[in-house]
Design an enzyme around this catalytic site. Structure first.
Site, PDB file in Angstrom:
ATOM      1  N   GLY A  73       0.817  -1.208   0.000  1.00  0.00           N
ATOM      2  CA  GLY A  73       0.000   0.000   0.000  1.00  0.00           C
ATOM      3  C   GLY A  73       0.852   1.260   0.000  1.00  0.00           C
ATOM      4  O   GLY A  73       0.527   2.243  -0.666  1.00  0.00           O
ATOM      5  N   THR A  74       1.941   1.233   0.743  1.00  0.00           N
ATOM      6  CA  THR A  74       2.786   2.433   0.839  1.00  0.00           C
ATOM      7  C   THR A  74       3.332   2.818  -0.528  1.00  0.00           C
ATOM      8  O   THR A  74       3.262   3.981  -0.945  1.00  0.00           O
ATOM      9  CB  THR A  74       3.955   2.177   1.825  1.00  0.00           C
ATOM     10  OG1 THR A  74       3.395   1.799   3.083  1.00  0.00           O
ATOM     11  CG2 THR A  74       4.817   3.398   1.984  1.00  0.00           C
ATOM     12  N   GLN A 181      -7.677   0.139   3.745  1.00  0.00           N
ATOM     13  CA  GLN A 181      -8.478  -0.407   4.857  1.00  0.00           C
ATOM     14  C   GLN A 181      -9.928  -0.684   4.457  1.00  0.00           C
ATOM     15  O   GLN A 181     -10.712  -1.171   5.271  1.00  0.00           O
ATOM     16  CB  GLN A 181      -8.439   0.534   6.061  1.00  0.00           C
ATOM     17  CG  GLN A 181      -7.076   0.624   6.726  1.00  0.00           C
ATOM     18  CD  GLN A 181      -6.675  -0.647   7.485  1.00  0.00           C
ATOM     19  OE1 GLN A 181      -7.486  -1.542   7.725  1.00  0.00           O
ATOM     20  NE2 GLN A 181      -5.408  -0.728   7.858  1.00  0.00           N
ATOM     21  N   CYS A 328       4.181   4.434  20.777  1.00  0.00           N
ATOM     22  CA  CYS A 328       5.287   4.748  21.673  1.00  0.00           C
ATOM     23  C   CYS A 328       6.590   4.633  20.888  1.00  0.00           C
ATOM     24  O   CYS A 328       6.969   3.544  20.486  1.00  0.00           O
ATOM     25  CB  CYS A 328       5.286   3.761  22.838  1.00  0.00           C
ATOM     26  SG  CYS A 328       6.335   4.274  24.177  1.00  0.00           S
TER      27      CYS A 328
HETATM   28  N1  PLP Z   1      -2.748   2.962   3.915  1.00  0.00           N
HETATM   29  C1  PLP Z   1      -3.456   2.565   4.984  1.00  0.00           C
HETATM   30  C2  PLP Z   1      -4.772   3.203   5.277  1.00  0.00           C
HETATM   31  C3  PLP Z   1      -2.960   1.555   5.814  1.00  0.00           C
HETATM   32  O1  PLP Z   1      -3.664   1.175   6.883  1.00  0.00           O
HETATM   33  C4  PLP Z   1      -1.709   0.972   5.506  1.00  0.00           C
HETATM   34  C5  PLP Z   1      -1.139  -0.067   6.400  1.00  0.00           C
HETATM   35  O2  PLP Z   1      -1.355  -0.066   7.586  1.00  0.00           O
HETATM   36  C6  PLP Z   1      -1.024   1.413   4.374  1.00  0.00           C
HETATM   37  C7  PLP Z   1      -1.569   2.404   3.602  1.00  0.00           C
HETATM   38  C8  PLP Z   1       0.306   0.827   3.994  1.00  0.00           C
HETATM   39  O3  PLP Z   1       0.172  -0.435   3.435  1.00  0.00           O
HETATM   40  P1  PLP Z   1       1.428  -1.423   3.400  1.00  0.00           P
HETATM   41  O4  PLP Z   1       1.634  -1.917   4.783  1.00  0.00           O
HETATM   42  O5  PLP Z   1       1.009  -2.504   2.462  1.00  0.00           O
HETATM   43  O6  PLP Z   1       2.582  -0.645   2.864  1.00  0.00           O
END
Ligand code: PLP
Length: 383
Positions: A73-74, A181, A328
């Site tokens: 996702g990132t 999400q 934290c």
């Molecule tokens: N966007 C949202 C809303 C997320 O909750 C997350 C992961 O927690 C990400 C992006 C990032 O996804 P990834 O862990 O696959 O890089």
């Protein structure tokens, strides 16, 4: 002592069918040839990728040709925002973003800001909802891009992205939606319904493997690749594909398309039972985002007088894996930016817990979970 994993918004375990499919492939050499090679082994790997792409496309109700596999996702969020900005949209260099986004969106937006883009930040209301009017009020003649997530990762609030996207489309403003999400958690997690030009998703939130994600890029939406060096994924994401990860993502998508409706109903019932029972045992507990539409699996609670970092550690020792609304870092408590953005104040931002349900949780677990939270909260308050 029973152990309850209640942190599915952080990551989910592999679905058994996903694990089996990936194990089969590992057992047979891990994915054959290089998918770019034209020999039989390469073609076999290519076929696996394209079959998985079709399954992910079916879950998202898009064309497989609109999907770009990424490392998660990132990377998908980064590619969308930096890639759209690099296409030099003719309207200008103004961007609208919500303050309750995940850091995978916040950080590329801040990077663009440091590169000369002007950013208008829009905050959510007390329920974590970004009001469409607040987004519309931020629009300017030079607004080129806007980004609002579909579902918030902490509170679980669903955003009115369809309404936001419709207006942005009519104004000719590019719209990115972080759908990470929302995937699996809402019945129609469909970027086309949102009128999104770009939308990011990640396999490990839907019982698929970690390290694989996808970016939806609407046919015709401008985008510039951010990695130089390869022509894979239509030139948008160079690098030899993660064949086994893609295969696992495809399988997870197939499972959620098949079982999603039942699973969402099951999770909603469990989340509501948990919420009622917790309120019964801890009368001053505050359920955040309760008045807004939410994903079915997420319960975000503020327990006044219970520092979240202490609660997470104590609950871990009692067998519960939950997450804090605050993180934290290096010994210092960082308040949840989402709770702060919602205007709930610093105290709530440091005394909130996220319970996110999933595959392994059962309705019959609720009494034991509630008992553990209530007794740990009482002990923390007594100290
Ligand atoms: N966007 C949202 C809303 C997320 O909750 C997350 C992961 O927690 C990400 C992006 C990032 O996804 P990834 O862990 O696959 O890089």
């Amino acid at each position: 002592m029973s152990r309850f994993y209640l942190d599915h918004n952080a990551t989910t375990p592999l679905h058994p069918e996903v694990a089996d499919a990936m194990a089969d492939l590992l057992g047979s050499g891990g994915g054959g040839g290089n998918p770019s090679s034209i020999h039989a082994e390469g073609r076999a790997a290519r076929k696996m990728i394209e079959e998985a792409r079709e399954k992910v496309a079916a879950l998202l109700a898009v064309s497989p040709t609109e999907l770009v596999f990424t490392s998660g996702g990132t990377e998908a969020d980064n590619l969308a925002l930096l890639g759209a900005a690099a296409s030099r949209p003719s309207r200008g260099r103004h961007l609208v973003a919500s303050t309750s986004e995940h850091s995978a969106v916040l950080e590329p937006v801040r990077r663009l800001e440091s590169q000369g883009w002007e950013v208008t930040w829009v905050s959510p209301n007390l329920d974590g909802m970004v009001a469409p009017d607040a987004v519309f009020a931020a629009l300017r003649p030079d607004t080129a891009l806007a980004t609002v997530m579909a579902a918030n990762n902490e509170v679980g609030t669903l955003q009115p992205v369809e309404e936001i996207g419709t207006r942005l489309r009519t104004e000719g403003i590019l719209f990115h939606c972080d759908g990470v999400q929302a995937l699996g958690k809402i019945p129609a997690c469909h970027p086309r319904r949102w009128n999104a030009d770009y939308a990011a998703f990640s396999a490990h939130k839907i019982n698929g493997p970690k390290g694989i994600g996808v970016l939806y890029v609407r046919k015709g939406a401008p985008i510039v690749a951010q990695a130089a060096g390869g022509t894979q994924e239509r030139g948008l994401r160079g690098g030899t594909e993660n064949v086994i990860g893609i295969l696992g993502f495809g399988k997870a998508a197939e499972v959620w398309l098949r079982d999603g409706e039942m699973e969402r109903a099951r999770l909603t019932a469990m989340r509501d039972a948990l919420s009622d029972a917790l309120r019964g045992r801890i009368p001053d507990a505050i359920i955040n985002g309760e008045q807004a539409p939410r994903v079915p699996n997420t319960l975000h609670i503020t327990l006044p007088g219970c520092p979240a970092d202490l609660m997470v550690m104590a609950l871990d020792m009692r067998g519960l894996a939950v997450s804090a609304g605050s993180a934290c870092a290096s010994g210092s408590v960082k308040h949840s930016h989402v709770i702060l953005a919602m205007g709930l104040g610093k105290e709530a931002a440091s005394a909130s817990l996220r319970i996110s349900l999933g595959q392994g949780n059962r309705l019959t677990d609720v009494p034991e979970i509630v008992e553990a939270i209530a007794s740990v909260a009482a002990a923390v308050r007594a100290n």
